[in-house]
Every structure is written in C-alpha cells, then in structure tokens.
Design a protein around this motif. Structure first.
Motif, mmCIF file in Angstrom:
data_model
loop_
_atom_site.group_PDB
_atom_site.id
_atom_site.type_symbol
_atom_site.label_atom_id
_atom_site.label_comp_id
_atom_site.label_asym_id
_atom_site.label_seq_id
_atom_site.Cartn_x
_atom_site.Cartn_y
_atom_site.Cartn_z
ATOM 1 N N LEU A 202 0.831 -1.207 0.000
ATOM 2 C CA LEU A 202 0.000 0.000 0.000
ATOM 3 C C LEU A 202 0.866 1.258 0.000
ATOM 4 O O LEU A 202 0.554 2.247 -0.679
ATOM 5 C CB LEU A 202 -0.944 0.003 1.197
ATOM 6 C CG LEU A 202 -2.091 -1.002 1.130
ATOM 7 C CD1 LEU A 202 -2.872 -1.000 2.439
ATOM 8 C CD2 LEU A 202 -3.012 -0.691 -0.030
ATOM 9 N N ASN A 203 1.966 1.236 0.750
ATOM 10 C CA ASN A 203 2.873 2.384 0.768
ATOM 11 C C ASN A 203 3.525 2.595 -0.597
ATOM 12 O O ASN A 203 3.693 3.729 -1.054
ATOM 13 C CB ASN A 203 3.942 2.200 1.843
ATOM 14 C CG ASN A 203 3.388 2.440 3.230
ATOM 15 O OD1 ASN A 203 2.344 3.065 3.388
ATOM 16 N ND2 ASN A 203 4.075 1.913 4.233
ATOM 17 N N GLU B 96 0.945 4.178 -2.835
ATOM 18 C CA GLU B 96 0.775 5.589 -2.493
ATOM 19 C C GLU B 96 1.945 6.422 -3.014
ATOM 20 O O GLU B 96 1.760 7.526 -3.538
ATOM 21 C CB GLU B 96 0.652 5.728 -0.973
ATOM 22 C CG GLU B 96 0.378 7.127 -0.504
ATOM 23 C CD GLU B 96 -0.999 7.623 -0.896
ATOM 24 O OE1 GLU B 96 -1.152 8.850 -1.033
ATOM 25 O OE2 GLU B 96 -1.899 6.801 -1.109
ATOM 26 N N GLU B 97 3.150 5.885 -2.905
ATOM 27 C CA GLU B 97 4.330 6.583 -3.419
ATOM 28 C C GLU B 97 4.282 6.693 -4.942
ATOM 29 O O GLU B 97 4.602 7.739 -5.520
ATOM 30 C CB GLU B 97 5.585 5.827 -2.979
ATOM 31 C CG GLU B 97 6.871 6.527 -3.307
ATOM 32 C CD GLU B 97 8.084 5.759 -2.806
ATOM 33 O OE1 GLU B 97 9.147 5.908 -3.435
ATOM 34 O OE2 GLU B 97 7.969 5.027 -1.819
ATOM 35 N N ARG C 16 1.565 6.774 -6.775
ATOM 36 C CA ARG C 16 0.531 7.749 -7.089
ATOM 37 C C ARG C 16 1.062 9.172 -6.900
ATOM 38 O O ARG C 16 0.798 10.066 -7.704
ATOM 39 C CB ARG C 16 -0.693 7.531 -6.202
ATOM 40 C CG ARG C 16 -1.863 8.432 -6.587
ATOM 41 C CD ARG C 16 -2.954 8.420 -5.538
ATOM 42 N NE ARG C 16 -2.520 8.997 -4.294
ATOM 43 C CZ ARG C 16 -2.427 10.314 -4.043
ATOM 44 N NH1 ARG C 16 -2.728 11.179 -4.977
ATOM 45 N NH2 ARG C 16 -2.050 10.753 -2.871
#
Length: 125
Positions: A14-15, A18-19, A21
């Motif tokens: 997930l991290n 997010e990075e 994105r």
C-alpha cells in the motif's frame, strides 16, 4: 500462514502504491506546467490602438470547406481595447460594434480589397 508477516507485506504494498501515485501526480503537474509555458510562448503579443484597421479570423468557416476562401474577414476599425485582451471593433460597412478576443485579430496594412464575386466565361477565350 503468518498473519503478521502478511499484514506487514500488505502495508508495504500500500505504501508503494501511495508513493507511485504521488510520483504520477507530480509528473502530471510538471507536464502541465511545461506545456503551459510552451503554449504561452507561442502567443504573439498584439497591441491595437483605436482607429487602426484590423482583420478578424473566422474559425467557423468549415461549413463549406474551400481552399481558396480566406478565413480572414474585414477590414474592421478598432474602437476600444481592454486590459484583459478583449477588443471592441466596428464593421466599416454596417457600423455595427462588437467585442472579440484580441488573439483573433491581426493588423491590416493593405488597401481596400473588393471581394465581390465575378464570373468569367472561358468559352469566349
């Protein structure tokens, strides 16, 4: 199955998403800024004074496409210029005044051109 290891792996994924994105958002922002600078550099500054004669670009002329038909109409006379780029022009034939975008105008330096259509009979030649 180790639930804590799986949960930790999922949080890392997930991290990473997010990075990814955030990088895509930043790249899109940079691309928009770059294309805006490119387009703004292509805009030619034109300064019109009241009393000058100008030609008006007709962008809606594609109803009857023709290679020989001019997309510039006029001449018109500049009545007033505004600070935000709008220009009030007056038609010399009908004396009607209207506002247009200053980017659709160009200076008219020539004499009056008679645009009446004439027919030539080629059988007599």
């Amino acid at each position: 199955m180790d639930w804590s290891a799986t949960g930790h792996k999922r949080l890392l994924e997930l991290n990473k998403m997010e990075e990814f994105r955030a990088h895509a958002y930043e790249n899109a922002k940079l691309f928009k800024e770059k294309t805006k600078r490119w387009h703004d550099n292509r805009i030619m500054p034109r300064h019109f004074e009241p009393g000058q004669q100008v030609l008006l670009f007709n962008s809606r002329l594609n109803l009857f496409p023709s290679k020989l038909k001019s997309r510039w109409s006029g001449p018109f006379e500049v009545v007033q210029t505004n600070s935000h780029g709008a220009v009030s022009i007056k038609d010399l034939k009908t004396a009607i005044t209207f506002k247009v975008n200053g980017q659709r105008l160009k200076h008219y330096w020539g004499a009056h051109v008679d645009r009446d259509k004439q027919s030539v009979d080629l059988r007599d030649v």
